[in-house]
Design a protein around this motif. Structure first.
Motif, PDB file in Angstrom:
ATOM      1  N   ASN A  33      -6.550  -3.075  -6.139  1.00 25.27           N
ATOM      2  CA  ASN A  33      -7.146  -3.757  -5.002  1.00 25.27           C
ATOM      3  C   ASN A  33      -7.291  -2.759  -3.855  1.00 25.27           C
ATOM      4  O   ASN A  33      -6.306  -2.341  -3.262  1.00 25.27           O
ATOM      5  N   PHE A  34      -8.529  -2.385  -3.552  1.00 28.16           N
ATOM      6  CA  PHE A  34      -8.754  -1.353  -2.549  1.00 28.16           C
ATOM      7  C   PHE A  34      -8.977  -1.907  -1.142  1.00 28.16           C
ATOM      8  O   PHE A  34      -9.314  -1.176  -0.241  1.00 28.16           O
ATOM      9  N   GLN A  35      -8.762  -3.236  -0.947  1.00 27.85           N
ATOM     10  CA  GLN A  35      -9.214  -3.784   0.339  1.00 27.85           C
ATOM     11  C   GLN A  35      -8.325  -3.498   1.549  1.00 27.85           C
ATOM     12  O   GLN A  35      -8.806  -3.486   2.671  1.00 27.85           O
ATOM     13  N   LEU A  39      -7.286   4.529   1.755  1.00 29.15           N
ATOM     14  CA  LEU A  39      -6.418   5.653   1.400  1.00 29.15           C
ATOM     15  C   LEU A  39      -5.251   5.252   0.515  1.00 29.15           C
ATOM     16  O   LEU A  39      -4.720   6.044  -0.225  1.00 29.15           O
ATOM     17  N   ILE A  40      -4.829   4.000   0.626  1.00 31.46           N
ATOM     18  CA  ILE A  40      -3.741   3.538  -0.228  1.00 31.46           C
ATOM     19  C   ILE A  40      -4.189   2.246  -0.905  1.00 31.46           C
ATOM     20  O   ILE A  40      -4.734   1.353  -0.249  1.00 31.46           O
ATOM     21  N   ASP A  49       1.201   2.299  -6.998  1.00 30.79           N
ATOM     22  CA  ASP A  49       0.435   2.493  -5.770  1.00 30.79           C
ATOM     23  C   ASP A  49      -0.405   3.750  -5.932  1.00 30.79           C
ATOM     24  O   ASP A  49       0.049   4.739  -6.498  1.00 30.79           O
ATOM     25  N   ILE A  50      -1.632   3.672  -5.441  1.00 29.88           N
ATOM     26  CA  ILE A  50      -2.548   4.809  -5.546  1.00 29.88           C
ATOM     27  C   ILE A  50      -2.764   5.405  -4.169  1.00 29.88           C
ATOM     28  O   ILE A  50      -3.079   4.688  -3.220  1.00 29.88           O
ATOM     29  N   LEU A  51      -2.593   6.708  -4.055  1.00 24.74           N
ATOM     30  CA  LEU A  51      -2.877   7.410  -2.800  1.00 24.74           C
ATOM     31  C   LEU A  51      -4.143   8.231  -2.990  1.00 24.74           C
ATOM     32  O   LEU A  51      -4.208   9.054  -3.907  1.00 24.74           O
ATOM     33  N   CYS A  52      -5.129   7.993  -2.135  1.00 25.58           N
ATOM     34  CA  CYS A  52      -6.385   8.735  -2.235  1.00 25.58           C
ATOM     35  C   CYS A  52      -6.369   9.831  -1.176  1.00 25.58           C
ATOM     36  O   CYS A  52      -6.384   9.548   0.021  1.00 25.58           O
TER      37      CYS A  52
END
Ligand code: PRP
Ligand code: ZN
Ligand code: MG
Length: 225
Positions: A33-35, A39-40, A49-52
Motif C-alpha cells: 500500500n503506497f498511499q 518513500l515508505i 516495510d519498503i523504503l524507497c
C-alpha cells in the motif's frame, strides 16, 4: 512508523531498477500500500516495510543495518563499498540472489570519430564518470595513467561539453551512446540487480520471512526463464 519487528527492504525510488524491483515483490505476493508516503510503504499481508531511496544509498543502509534487505545493482554495490586492498576484502553484506533484470555494463566510450588502437590510446586522457572507484581500479591494474572527472549525471555529454575525452558509464541498450555519437571501446564491469542482506543477528521471525521471500523470488525467476 517503522516497526523493528517488520522486515525492511530498500528499493530504488526511481531509476532503471525501480519498477522491476517493485513488480518482483508484487509477483511474490506482497500486497503493498503506497498511499501513506511514497518513500515508505507497508505491506498489508506480510510484516514487511519498503523504503524507497536513491540506489546509491542502499549499500550504506545495508552496512549500517538500517534495512534488512536491499535490491540494488552490483555496479552501485561495488562502487560504494569499494576498498582499495582487495586481498583483505571485508564482508559488508550477504548476497542472497542475482536477479534477472538490471543487466548492464560499465563501459569506456569515446567520440565516434576518435581513433582507438587499444587501451593505450586512453593514456593521460580525461575520463568522466560517476564511478570513480571502479574506473580508478581498472586503470590502476592496467598501469595506465588518466585524469578523472567525476560527474553524478549526464556523463554522456562530457565529451561534447569539452569536459572529458572519454566517458565511463553504464550501457544497457546502447541508445544513450548512439544518441551522443559515442562508441563503446572497453567493458570495465558487468552488472545486474541483486538482493543483498545485512550482516549481524537476524531474529528468527524475520529470517522466516526472508526465506519465504527468497523461495518466491526463485520461483518467479524460474518461471520466466
Ligand atoms: C544509465 C547511463 C546511461 C543509460 C544507458 O543511466 O548513465 O545514461 O543508463 O542506457 P542505454 O544504453 O540503454 O541507453 P541510468 O538510467 O542508470 O540513470 P543515471 O544516469 O541517472 O544513473
Ligand atoms: Zn544512482
Ligand atoms: Mg544516465
Amino acid at each position: 512508523m517503522l516497526e523493528k519487528n517488520r522486515l525492511r527492504i530498500a528499493l530504488q525510488k526511481s531509476g532503471r531498477l525501480s519498477s522491476e524491483s517493485y513488480n518482483l515483490l508484487i509477483k511474490c505476493g506482497i500486497k503493498i500500500n503506497f498511499q501513506h508516503n511514497q518513500l515508505i510503504a507497508f505491506a498489508e499481508n506480510m510484516p514487511i516495510d519498503i523504503l524507497c531511496v536513491r540506489d546509491d544509498d542502499i549499500p550504506g543502509l545495508i552496512v549500517d543495518k538500517v534495512v534488512d534487505l536491499g535490491i540494488v545493482g552490483e555496479n552501485v554495490l561495488e562502487e560504494k563499498l569499494f576498498i582499495k586492498d582487495n586481498v583483505k576484502k571485508k564482508k559488508f553484506y550477504n548476497l542472497l540472489i542475482r536477479l534477472d533484470f538490471g543487466i548492464c555494463r560499465l563501459s569506456l566510450a569515446i567520440p565516434k570519430n576518435s581513433a582507438y588502437y587499444g587501451l593505450d590510446s586512453l593514456k593521460n586522457k580525461r575520463i568522466a564518470s560517476s564511478y570513480p572507484n571502479l574506473v580508478t581500479q581498472f586503470f590502476y591494474k592496467k598501469s595506465i595513467p588518466f585524469k578523472l572527472c567525476i560527474l553524478n549525471g549526464s556523463v554522456e555529454v562530457a565529451p561534447r561539453a569539452g569536459l572529458a575525452d572519454v566517458i565511463c558509464d553504464l550501457v544497457s541498450t546502447g541508445t544513450t551512446l548512439e544518441a551522443n555519437d559515442l562508441k563503446e571501446v572497453q567493458t570495465v564491469f558487468n552488472s545486474q540487480a541483486c538482493v543483498i542482506c545485512r550482516l549481524g543477528h537476524i531474529e528468527n521471525s524475520k529470517q522466516i520471512i526472508i526465506n519465504k521471500l527468497m523461495n518466491r523470488i526463485n520461483g518467479v525467476i524460474k518461471a520466466r526463464e
